[in-house]
Design an enzyme around this catalytic site. Structure first.
Site, PDB file in Angstrom:
ATOM      1  N   GLN A 197       5.803   8.774  -1.500  1.00  0.00           N
ATOM      2  CA  GLN A 197       4.787   8.095  -0.676  1.00  0.00           C
ATOM      3  C   GLN A 197       3.443   8.605  -1.187  1.00  0.00           C
ATOM      4  OE1 GLN A 197       4.270   5.630   1.648  1.00  0.00           O
ATOM      5  NE2 GLN A 197       2.149   6.256   1.448  1.00  0.00           N
ATOM      6  N   CYS A 198       2.789   7.814  -2.026  1.00  0.00           N
ATOM      7  CA  CYS A 198       1.601   8.310  -2.734  1.00  0.00           C
ATOM      8  C   CYS A 198       0.267   7.984  -2.071  1.00  0.00           C
ATOM      9  CB  CYS A 198       1.590   7.784  -4.168  1.00  0.00           C
ATOM     10  SG  CYS A 198       2.897   8.527  -5.162  1.00  0.00           S
ATOM     11  N   GLN A 199       0.196   6.904  -1.316  1.00  0.00           N
ATOM     12  CA  GLN A 199      -1.072   6.583  -0.683  1.00  0.00           C
ATOM     13  C   GLN A 199      -1.383   7.658   0.362  1.00  0.00           C
ATOM     14  OE1 GLN A 199      -1.281   2.863   1.495  1.00  0.00           O
ATOM     15  NE2 GLN A 199      -3.456   2.635   1.123  1.00  0.00           N
ATOM     16  N   PRO A 234       7.692   7.877   7.113  1.00  0.00           N
ATOM     17  CA  PRO A 234       6.674   8.112   8.154  1.00  0.00           C
ATOM     18  C   PRO A 234       5.839   6.893   8.549  1.00  0.00           C
ATOM     19  CG  PRO A 234       5.937   9.024   6.043  1.00  0.00           C
ATOM     20  CD  PRO A 234       7.332   8.512   5.831  1.00  0.00           C
ATOM     21  N   TYR A 235       5.888   5.828   7.745  1.00  0.00           N
ATOM     22  CA  TYR A 235       5.073   4.649   8.060  1.00  0.00           C
ATOM     23  C   TYR A 235       5.963   3.473   8.453  1.00  0.00           C
ATOM     24  CZ  TYR A 235       1.202   7.213   6.085  1.00  0.00           C
ATOM     25  OH  TYR A 235       0.246   8.156   5.853  1.00  0.00           O
ATOM     26  N   GLY A 236       5.323   2.426   8.967  1.00  0.00           N
ATOM     27  CA  GLY A 236       6.051   1.186   9.226  1.00  0.00           C
ATOM     28  C   GLY A 236       6.431   0.556   7.906  1.00  0.00           C
ATOM     29  N   GLY A 237       5.457   0.476   7.027  1.00  0.00           N
ATOM     30  CA  GLY A 237       5.711  -0.082   5.710  1.00  0.00           C
ATOM     31  C   GLY A 237       4.693   0.420   4.720  1.00  0.00           C
ATOM     32  N   MET A 238       5.066   0.378   3.434  1.00  0.00           N
ATOM     33  CA  MET A 238       4.152   0.745   2.363  1.00  0.00           C
ATOM     34  C   MET A 238       4.312  -0.301   1.257  1.00  0.00           C
ATOM     35  SD  MET A 238       1.880   2.693   1.050  1.00  0.00           S
ATOM     36  CE  MET A 238       1.166   2.207  -0.506  1.00  0.00           C
ATOM     37  N   GLU A 239       3.176  -0.864   0.866  1.00  0.00           N
ATOM     38  CA  GLU A 239       3.181  -2.052   0.014  1.00  0.00           C
ATOM     39  C   GLU A 239       3.436  -1.777  -1.467  1.00  0.00           C
ATOM     40  OE1 GLU A 239       0.644  -0.638   1.667  1.00  0.00           O
ATOM     41  OE2 GLU A 239      -1.259  -0.798   0.600  1.00  0.00           O
ATOM     42  N   ASP A 242      -6.461  10.856   4.547  1.00  0.00           N
ATOM     43  CA  ASP A 242      -5.406  10.812   5.578  1.00  0.00           C
ATOM     44  C   ASP A 242      -5.963  11.148   6.960  1.00  0.00           C
ATOM     45  OD1 ASP A 242      -3.378  10.020   3.915  1.00  0.00           O
ATOM     46  OD2 ASP A 242      -2.404  11.981   3.774  1.00  0.00           O
ATOM     47  N   TYR A 250      -8.272  -1.497   9.875  1.00  0.00           N
ATOM     48  CA  TYR A 250      -7.421  -2.676  10.051  1.00  0.00           C
ATOM     49  C   TYR A 250      -8.101  -3.679  10.971  1.00  0.00           C
ATOM     50  CZ  TYR A 250      -3.472   0.149   8.299  1.00  0.00           C
ATOM     51  OH  TYR A 250      -2.643   0.919   7.539  1.00  0.00           O
TER      52      TYR A 250
HETATM   53  N1  BES Z   1      -0.754   0.844   3.342  1.00  0.00           N
HETATM   54  C1  BES Z   1      -0.347   1.006   4.686  1.00  0.00           C
HETATM   55  C2  BES Z   1       0.299   2.340   4.966  1.00  0.00           C
HETATM   56  C3  BES Z   1      -0.538   3.540   4.601  1.00  0.00           C
HETATM   57  C4  BES Z   1      -1.903   3.572   4.806  1.00  0.00           C
HETATM   58  C5  BES Z   1       0.070   4.643   4.045  1.00  0.00           C
HETATM   59  C6  BES Z   1      -2.644   4.692   4.445  1.00  0.00           C
HETATM   60  C7  BES Z   1      -0.674   5.754   3.701  1.00  0.00           C
HETATM   61  C8  BES Z   1      -2.036   5.783   3.897  1.00  0.00           C
HETATM   62  C9  BES Z   1       0.593  -0.119   5.119  1.00  0.00           C
HETATM   63  O1  BES Z   1       0.306  -1.347   4.559  1.00  0.00           O
HETATM   64  C10 BES Z   1       0.426  -0.292   6.600  1.00  0.00           C
HETATM   65  O2  BES Z   1      -0.636  -0.623   7.007  1.00  0.00           O
HETATM   66  N2  BES Z   1       1.504  -0.094   7.371  1.00  0.00           N
HETATM   67  C11 BES Z   1       1.484  -0.231   8.813  1.00  0.00           C
HETATM   68  C12 BES Z   1       2.157  -1.504   9.252  1.00  0.00           C
HETATM   69  C13 BES Z   1       1.250  -2.645   9.520  1.00  0.00           C
HETATM   70  C14 BES Z   1       2.007  -3.812  10.120  1.00  0.00           C
HETATM   71  C15 BES Z   1       0.012  -2.355  10.288  1.00  0.00           C
HETATM   72  C16 BES Z   1       2.268   0.910   9.426  1.00  0.00           C
HETATM   73  O3  BES Z   1       2.822   1.713   8.685  1.00  0.00           O
HETATM   74  O4  BES Z   1       2.353   0.982  10.638  1.00  0.00           O
HETATM   75 ZN    ZN Z   2      -1.492  -2.209   5.220  1.00  0.00          ZN
END
Ligand code: BES
Ligand code: ZN
Length: 617
Positions: A139-141, A271-276, A380, A388
Site C-alpha cells: 500500500q504505497c499511497q 486498511p482502506y475501502g479501496g486503492m486504485e 497521511d 473528497y
Molecule cells: N486513494 C484512496 C485511498 C487512499 C488515499 C489511500 C490516501 C492512501 C492515502 C481511495 O481511492 C479511496 O478514496 N478510498 C476510499 C473509498 C471511497 C469510496 C471514498 C476508502 O478507502 O474509504
Molecule cells: Zn479515491
C-alpha cells in the site's frame, strides 16, 4: 552556464526530480515469505533535465537496506543522508561526470526491505481465511513507495514499469501480465511473474500482492481475484455492476485506456475501502456484503483510472484534484446507473462527512482548505473527507454555474489535455478558463469566480441545494425516534421496508446526531426490530454498534469486539475504538491489545495515536 533548477513543486519528496526524471523503472524482486522481505534490485532509467548538469542523483528512501549501487552498469559510491521525518533518509549518488541535457543514465540499486517498511503487510497462514498459505500486499499511497525501493517518490514524476517478481504463490501487480510469464524458475519452488505498465505512472501506484489467490470473470474486461474459498461470493457481488460502471464513465470521458479493470479482494486487514492500483483495484473484503450495496467503492476506484492515475495531482497539496474529481465522477457514474436522485443522495452523505471533518479539525484549520500546505508534514496526517467532499462541492458548483452541458464538454477536454501528466490547481484554473475563452458568458462566469476563496479559505463552502427525495423518508423515521418519548412511537420492522443499506446508514447517522442519545433499552429495541445487529453489511452494523455504545448498551460490546477482530478497515475501526473508549476505556484498550497484530501497520499506528496520543511503534 549555471544550471537553473527550479525548486520542486512537491514538498514531500527529498529527491532532486527537477534535475533528473525517472523514465522507466524495472523492479526485480524475490518474495521471501519466511523472512518477510522483498529482496532484489530496482533499475531506474533517469533523464537529465539540465544542461550544465547536476553531479548527483538524490532519491527518496525509507528503512530500506541497500547493498550496492551501480551507475550505467559500474559500481558507484552512494550515501544515505540522515533521516528527516517524515520523509526518510535520502539516497545520494554522486556522479563522476555531469549528464548532458536529455541524456539518460541507468541507476541500479540492490536491496532488501526491512521490518520497518511502512508499505508492506505480511500475513502468516493463520491470518488468512484458508489458513494454509502466507500472504503479502503493498500500500504505497501517499509516500510509502520509498520504503520498498529508493525512487522519486512524488506524484509529479511518472514512469513506465516492468515487474519481475518471483514467488511460490500467485502474484498480482499494477501492470498487465506478460504473456508466457509465471515460468518455473531455476531456484527453489518459485515462479517468475512478469508484468508491464506501459502507461507512465507515479511511484505511489506501484503495487504487488501475493498469496493463495484465484480469479473469476466479472465482466468482459474484468476479473475478481481473491482467496479460493471466497471466489464465488466476490464474483456475485461485483458482476452485476462493474461493466455498467465502465460503460457509464467511458461515455462521460473517453474509453478506458488501461486494458483490463480488475479487482483484488484482500484479506480483512486491508486498511482502506479501496486503492486504485492500475489494472487491479485493491479492495477491502467488507465490500462483499452479499447485498451489492457497497459497489460505490468500485465506481470510485474505477473513476481513478482517469482522475488520479491518468491525470494526477502534482503534489499531495493538490489532493482534491485526485479525490474531488474522483468523487465527482463516481457520482456521475451512480447517476447514470441509478438516476440523478441517487447522485444527490450520495452527495448528501458526503456533505455530512465534510461537516464532521471540518468540526473535528476546527473551522480555521489548514487541512480544511482545498489547497493545503504540506511543507514538513506527512500527507497521511492530512487525510480526511475534505479533499473528497470540498473538491466535489467545488466541481458541482462549476457544473451548476456553467450548466451541465457546458461542463460536460470540458470533462473530456481536461482529461485529454492532461493525460499522462501531473498538474496543480493553478493549471486546472487556467485550463477551464481557456477552454471557455470563446464562450463569453461562461468565460465571464469563470473569470469573476472567487477562485482564491475556493482554494484557500478554510471551513465549509456554501451548501448547495440537493434533491432530498431519497433521504426524506429516512429523516422522518429518525425524527420519530428522536421524539419517541412525547409521541409514543412504537417501532415495527415495516418502518424500514424498502430502505436500502445506504438509507439505513443515513438513518443511523441521524440517530448518532441526537442531542439526547437513545437509552440502552431503545437502542436494544432498534437493533432487534430492525435486525441491525445482525446485518452482514459492516457499513450498517458498525454504525449500529456506535449507536449502542453511545446509548450505554453494554450488550453491543461483544459484537463490536467481534467486528474489530474481523475487519481492519480504518473507516470502521477508528470510530468504533473512539466510541468504545468513551463507554469504557479499559475495554477499548483490552480489545485493541488483542487485535494489534491483526491490523495493518498504518491502522495500528493511528488507533494507537487515537487511544494513547502516541505515534511510535
Ligand atoms: N486513494 C484512496 C485511498 C487512499 C488515499 C489511500 C490516501 C492512501 C492515502 C481511495 O481511492 C479511496 O478514496 N478510498 C476510499 C473509498 C471511497 C469510496 C471514498 C476508502 O478507502 O474509504
Ligand atoms: Zn479515491
Amino acid at each position: 552556464m549555471e544550471a537553473v533548477i527550479n525548486p520542486p513543486r512537491d514538498p514531500n519528496t527529498l529527491s532532486n526530480y527537477n534535475a533528473f526524471r525517472t523514465m522507466r523503472t524495472t523492479v526485480n524482486f524475490d518474495i521471501l515469505f519466511d523472512k518477510q522481505q522483498l529482496k532484489g534490485n530496482v533499475i531506474h532509467q533517469l533523464r537529465s533535465l539540465t544542461n550544465a548538469g547536476t553531479r548527483e542523483i538524490v532519491l527518496d528512501s525509507s528503512f530500506v537496506n541497500i547493498h550496492d549501487v551501480k551507475v550505467d552498469g559500474k559500481k558507484n559510491k552512494w550515501e544515505l543522508l540522515p533521516r528527516m521525518e517524515p520523509y526518510g533518509s535520502a539516497l545520494k549518488i554522486p556522479l563522476d561526470e555531469a549528464v548532458a541535457l536529455g541524456k539518460n543514465v541507468d541507476v541500479e540499486i540492490s536491496l532488501e526491505t526491512t521490518e520497518k517498511c511502512t508499505a508492506l503487510q505480511w500475513l502468516t497462514p493463520a491470518q488468512t481465511s484458508t489458513q494454509k498459505h502466507p500472504y503479502m500486499f503493498t500500500q504505497c499511497q501517499a509516500i510509502h513507495a520509498r520504503s520498498i525501493f529508493p525512487c522519486q517518490d512524488t506524484p509529479d514524476v511518472k514512469a513506465v514499469f516492468d515487474f519481475n517478481i518471483s514467488s511460490p504463490l500467485p502474484v498480482i501487480a499494477s501492470g498487465v501480465p506478460v504473456r508466457g510469464s509465471a515460468l518455473a524458475s531455476e531456484k527453489s519452488d518459485n515462479k517468475l511473474y512478469q508484468f508491464r505498465q506501459g502507461v507512465p505512472i507515479p511511484a505511489y501506484l506501484f503495487a504487488v500482492a501475493s498469496g493463495d489467490i484465484a480469479e473469476a470473470p466479472i465482466g468482459p474486461r474484468s476479473r475478481v481475484a481473491t482467496s479460493p474459498d471466497k471466489l464465488e461470493e466476490c464474483k456475485w457481488e461485483l458482476e452485476a455492476d462493474t461493466e455498467k460502471f465502465m460503460q457509464a464513465i467511458d461515455k462521460l470521458i473517453f474509453p478506458y485506456i488501461w486494458g483490463e479493470y480488475n479487482v483484488l479482494i484482500l484479506p480483512p486487514s486491508f486498511p482502506y475501502g479501496g486503492m486504485e492500483n492500475p489494472i487491479f483495484t485493491f479492495a477491502t473484503p467488507s465490500l462483499i456484503s452479499r447485498d451489492r450495496q457497497n459497489v460505490d467503492v468500485i465506481a470510485h476506484e474505477l473513476a481513478h483510472s482517469w482522475s488520479g492515475n491518468l491525470v494526477t495531482n502534482a503534489s499531495w497539496e493538490h489532493f482534491w484534484l485526485n479525490e474531488g474529481w474522483t468523487t465527482y465522477l463516481e457520482r456521475r457514474i451512480l447517476a447514470a446507473v441509478h438516476g440523478e436522485p441517487y447522485r444527490h443522495f450520495s452527495a448528501i452523505i458526503g456533505w455530512k462527512a465534510l461537516t464532521e471533518s471540518v468540526e473535528r479539525y476546527g473551522n480555521d484549520h489548514e487541512f480544511t482548505k482545498l489547497i493545503i500546505d504540506l511543507k514538513g508534514k506527512d500527507p497521511d496526517d492530512a487525510f480526511s473527507s475534505i479533499p473528497y467532499e470540498k473538491g466535489f462541492i467545488f466541481l458541482f458548483h462549476l457544473e451548476n454555474l456553467l450548466g451541465k452541458d457546458r461542463f460536460d464538454r470540458f470533462i473530456p477536454h481536461y482529461f485529454t489535455k492532461y493525460k499522462g501528466l501531473s498538474l496543480d490547481s493553478y493549471e486546472f484554473k487556467t485550463s477551464i478558463i481557456d477552454f471557455f475563452s470563446s464562450d463569453s458568458e461562461a468565460h465571464a462566469q469563470l473569470t469573476s469566480l472567487d477562485w482564491d476563496t475556493w482554494f484557500y479559505s478554510p471551513g465549509l463552502p456554501p451548501k448547495p441545494a440537493f434533491d432530498t427525495s431519497l433521504v426524506d423518508v429516512v429523516y422522518d423515521l429518525a425524527q420519530k425516534w428522536r421524539t419517541t418519548a412525547e409521541s409514543g412511537f412504537t417501532p415495527a420492522s415495516t418502518d424500514i421496508k424498502g430502505l436500502d443499506a445506504n438509507q439505513l446508514v443515513v438513518f443511523l447517522e441521524q440517530v448518532l446526531l441526537f442531542e439526547k442519545p437513545l437509552t440502552a433499552e431503545q437502542s436494544l429495541l432498534m437493533g432487534d426490530v430492525y435486525g441491525l445487529a445482525k446485518s452482514e453489511n459492516a457499513e450498517v452494523s458498525n454504525l449500529y454498534f456506535q449507536v449502542g455504545l453511545k446509548a450505554g448498551d453494554r450488550s453491543v460490546i461483544e459484537p463490536t469486539a467481534t467486528l474489530l477482530a474481523s475487519i481492519g478497515r480504518m473507516k470502521y475501526v477508528r470510530p468504533l475504538y473512539r466510541a468504545l473508549e468513551k463507554l469504557d476505556r479499559n475495554v477499548a484498550i483490552e480489545i485493541f491489545e488483542k487485535n494489534r497484530d491483526f491490523y495493518h501497520p498504518i491502522c495500528r499506528g493511528l488507533v494507537k495515536k487515537d487511544l494513547f496520543g502516541d505515534k511510535s511503534g
